[in-house]
Design a protein around this motif. Structure first.
Motif, PDB file in Angstrom:
ATOM      1  N   CYS A 262      42.094  16.038  -1.583  1.00 57.39           N
ATOM      2  CA  CYS A 262      41.934  17.138  -0.625  1.00 57.39           C
ATOM      3  C   CYS A 262      43.043  18.179  -0.828  1.00 57.39           C
ATOM      4  CB  CYS A 262      41.987  16.581   0.797  1.00 57.39           C
ATOM      5  SG  CYS A 262      42.086  17.861   2.063  1.00 57.39           S
TER       6      CYS A 262
ATOM      7  N   VAL B 170      44.178  20.266   1.177  1.00 57.96           N
ATOM      8  CA  VAL B 170      45.016  20.479   2.364  1.00 57.96           C
ATOM      9  C   VAL B 170      45.954  19.300   2.594  1.00 57.96           C
ATOM     10  CG1 VAL B 170      44.996  20.707   4.894  1.00 57.96           C
ATOM     11  CG2 VAL B 170      43.453  22.088   3.497  1.00 57.96           C
ATOM     12  N   CYS B 171      45.416  18.062   2.620  1.00 58.24           N
ATOM     13  CA  CYS B 171      46.258  16.915   3.005  1.00 58.24           C
ATOM     14  C   CYS B 171      46.490  15.935   1.863  1.00 58.24           C
ATOM     15  CB  CYS B 171      45.654  16.204   4.212  1.00 58.24           C
ATOM     16  SG  CYS B 171      44.201  15.214   3.827  1.00 58.24           S
TER      17      CYS B 171
ATOM     18  N   CYS C 279      41.133  15.251   7.331  1.00 59.22           N
ATOM     19  CA  CYS C 279      41.509  16.541   7.947  1.00 59.22           C
ATOM     20  C   CYS C 279      40.329  17.498   8.103  1.00 59.22           C
ATOM     21  CB  CYS C 279      42.635  17.204   7.156  1.00 59.22           C
ATOM     22  SG  CYS C 279      42.092  18.025   5.656  1.00 59.22           S
TER      23      CYS C 279
ATOM     24  N   HIS D 192      38.720  19.204   5.975  1.00 60.34           N
ATOM     25  CA  HIS D 192      38.631  20.281   4.993  1.00 60.34           C
ATOM     26  C   HIS D 192      37.451  20.039   4.039  1.00 60.34           C
ATOM     27  CE1 HIS D 192      39.955  23.564   2.553  1.00 60.34           C
ATOM     28  NE2 HIS D 192      40.069  22.813   1.484  1.00 60.34           N
TER      29      HIS D 192
ATOM     30  N   GLY E  17      47.642  25.845  -0.651  1.00 58.20           N
ATOM     31  CA  GLY E  17      48.971  25.514  -0.118  1.00 58.20           C
ATOM     32  C   GLY E  17      50.065  26.323  -0.806  1.00 58.20           C
TER      33      GLY E  17
ATOM     34  N   ASN F 184      37.454  26.458  -1.355  1.00 56.28           N
ATOM     35  CA  ASN F 184      38.029  25.782  -0.180  1.00 56.28           C
ATOM     36  C   ASN F 184      37.452  26.383   1.084  1.00 56.28           C
ATOM     37  OD1 ASN F 184      40.341  23.901  -1.075  1.00 56.28           O
ATOM     38  ND2 ASN F 184      40.632  25.736  -2.323  1.00 56.28           N
TER      39      ASN F 184
ATOM     40  N   PHE G 155      37.370  25.991   5.383  1.00 53.23           N
ATOM     41  CA  PHE G 155      38.213  25.433   6.429  1.00 53.23           C
ATOM     42  C   PHE G 155      37.484  25.304   7.761  1.00 53.23           C
ATOM     43  CE2 PHE G 155      40.843  27.525   3.305  1.00 53.23           C
ATOM     44  CZ  PHE G 155      41.903  26.658   3.127  1.00 53.23           C
TER      45      PHE G 155
ATOM     46  N   SER H  97      41.725  22.537  10.127  1.00 55.81           N
ATOM     47  CA  SER H  97      42.300  22.354   8.780  1.00 55.81           C
ATOM     48  C   SER H  97      43.075  23.588   8.331  1.00 55.81           C
ATOM     49  CB  SER H  97      41.236  21.939   7.761  1.00 55.81           C
ATOM     50  OG  SER H  97      40.378  23.003   7.435  1.00 55.81           O
ATOM     51  N   ILE H  98      42.664  24.800   8.756  1.00 58.74           N
ATOM     52  CA  ILE H  98      43.467  25.983   8.371  1.00 58.74           C
ATOM     53  C   ILE H  98      44.803  25.954   9.123  1.00 58.74           C
ATOM     54  CG2 ILE H  98      42.498  27.645  10.081  1.00 58.74           C
ATOM     55  CD1 ILE H  98      43.371  28.483   6.452  1.00 58.74           C
TER      56      ILE H  98
ATOM     57  N   GLN I 175      46.377  23.189  10.029  1.00 60.54           N
ATOM     58  CA  GLN I 175      47.173  22.165   9.349  1.00 60.54           C
ATOM     59  C   GLN I 175      47.786  22.715   8.057  1.00 60.54           C
ATOM     60  OE1 GLN I 175      45.259  18.359   9.002  1.00 60.54           O
ATOM     61  NE2 GLN I 175      46.709  17.597   7.480  1.00 60.54           N
ATOM     62  N   LEU I 176      46.977  23.479   7.295  1.00 59.46           N
ATOM     63  CA  LEU I 176      47.487  24.043   6.039  1.00 59.46           C
ATOM     64  C   LEU I 176      48.680  24.961   6.300  1.00 59.46           C
ATOM     65  CD1 LEU I 176      46.805  24.460   2.885  1.00 59.46           C
ATOM     66  CD2 LEU I 176      45.941  26.668   3.650  1.00 59.46           C
TER      67      LEU I 176
END
Ligand code: ZN
Length: 345
Positions: free
Chosen positions: A40, A42-43, A74, A76, A211, A257, A259, A263-264, A266-267
């Motif tokens: 992923c 994001v995570c 997450c 995403h 990221g 990607n 979101f 999730s956005i 979290q990013l």
């Protein structure tokens, strides 16, 4: 039914079948090289479920069948595998509309777009403690927002623009703007901690490492600087309706990607920013392209009606879906285009 099982409902034939959809025109479309993205973006976790499949319904640049996956941790959604970097000139052909938007639409639509931009920018500027003295637009296109911010008092040289089209960059540079043909991750020409307002509208979904992009932008922001980012939202009505394959926000295979509001957030928050607001905008293009893809490639096939579904040319339809989404947003509903306002932590 849990969130995960509800989304993991693609059958194995939907994931792996290898034939072009009925209604496909370009029989000579090439099969492109791909790059796997197992974790992923994001995570960084690996556990995911198939989420959607599809083809380049918009431009038919390639014959690949693409697959989106959804992260179990997450939420995403990302394209796996994605097109290999060397195929970018195929999936972004010279007539790709982001480069020459104003040439493809009616003058009335250009004016409407400028009005929408002004309203949006006025709202974003309210998040700033003082008027911006420097501005950066990532994916600045023909420089529409650079001109707008210059008119609002930002020095031309302190209006920075990044864009990957050499021609538009040279044109802006010759007009006095600090425009550069660089990827965010590689750019060294924007001053560290020197930007009061950075905008990035419908760009982050196209990059391979979101990221790294967010970290770079966080480094460029001044202490009270604001980052405004707009991107598709998969937690929306039109995405739910077209989720299996036809939703316009997939923009297969150019969106890598996708979101959710969670999730956005979290990013951004894992890369040096804090989210202060998420505002829902009109997702008109996603509605209209979704309708187009369904009419052209779905059952029953109605190609003539599909041809009417063009967000650049069909102004009545554009007005209708824009009004619908603005009404829904005013009622507190989440549309498919989210404007995220973030500050440096
Ligand atoms: Zn994840």
């Amino acid at each position: 039914m849990s969130v995960h099982t509800r989304h993991a409902e693609l059958t194995s034939s939907e994931c792996f079948v290898d034939s072009l959809p009925s209604g496909w025109v370009r029989a000579d479309a090439p099969m492109l090289a791909t790059t796997p993205v197992p974790n992923c973006p994001v995570c960084d976790r690996e556990a995911s479920d198939p989420y959607a499949f599809g083809y380049d319904y918009e431009l038919e640049t390639c014959r690949n069948r693409w697959l989106f996956e959804r992260c179990r941790a997450c939420s995403h959604v990302w394209l796996n595998p994605r097109p290999a970097i060397e195929t970018l000139s195929t999936i972004y052909p010279p007539n790709y509309y982001a480069y020459n938007y104003d040439d493809q639409v009616s003058p009335l639509a250009v004016q409407a777009k400028q009005w929408i931009d002004r309203v949006k920018m006025a709202g974003i500027r309210k998040a700033l403690p003082a008027p911006a003295k420097s501005f950066l637009d990532i994916g600045c296109g023909n420089g529409r927002l650079l001109r707008a911010m210059h008119q609002l008092g930002v020095d031309q040289q302190r209006c920075y623009g990044l864009e990957l089209d050499e021609g538009v960059v040279q044109n802006l540079f010759s007009q006095g703007y600090s425009a550069y043909c660089d990827r965010v991750e590689d750019c060294t020409k924007v001053p560290e901690t020197g930007i009061d307002l950075a905008t990035m509208f419908h760009v982050i979904e196209h990059v391979d490492n979101p990221g790294a992009v967010v970290e770079r932008v966080a480094g460029w922001l001044s202490e009270d600087g604001v980052f405004a980012l707009e991107t598709p939202n998969v937690q929306s009505l039109d995405c739910r309706l077209g989720r299996r394959t036809f939703w316009g926000g997939y923009h297969i295979p150019r969106h890598w990607n996708l979101f959710t509001p969670a999730s956005i957030t979290q990013l951004l928050e894992s890369r040096g920013m804090r989210v202060v607001d998420i505002r829902y905008q009109s997702g008109h293009s996603f509605w209209i392209y979704g309708l187009h893809h369904w009419l052209r490639y779905g059952q029953p096939r109605l190609p003539r009606l599909a041809n009417l579904c063009n967000p650049f040319r069909n102004l009545p339809l554009l007005a209708l879906v824009t009004g619908f989404d603005r009404l829904r947003a005013a009622l507190g509903m989440k549309t498919s285009a989210m404007l995220v306002i973030a500050k440096k932590r």
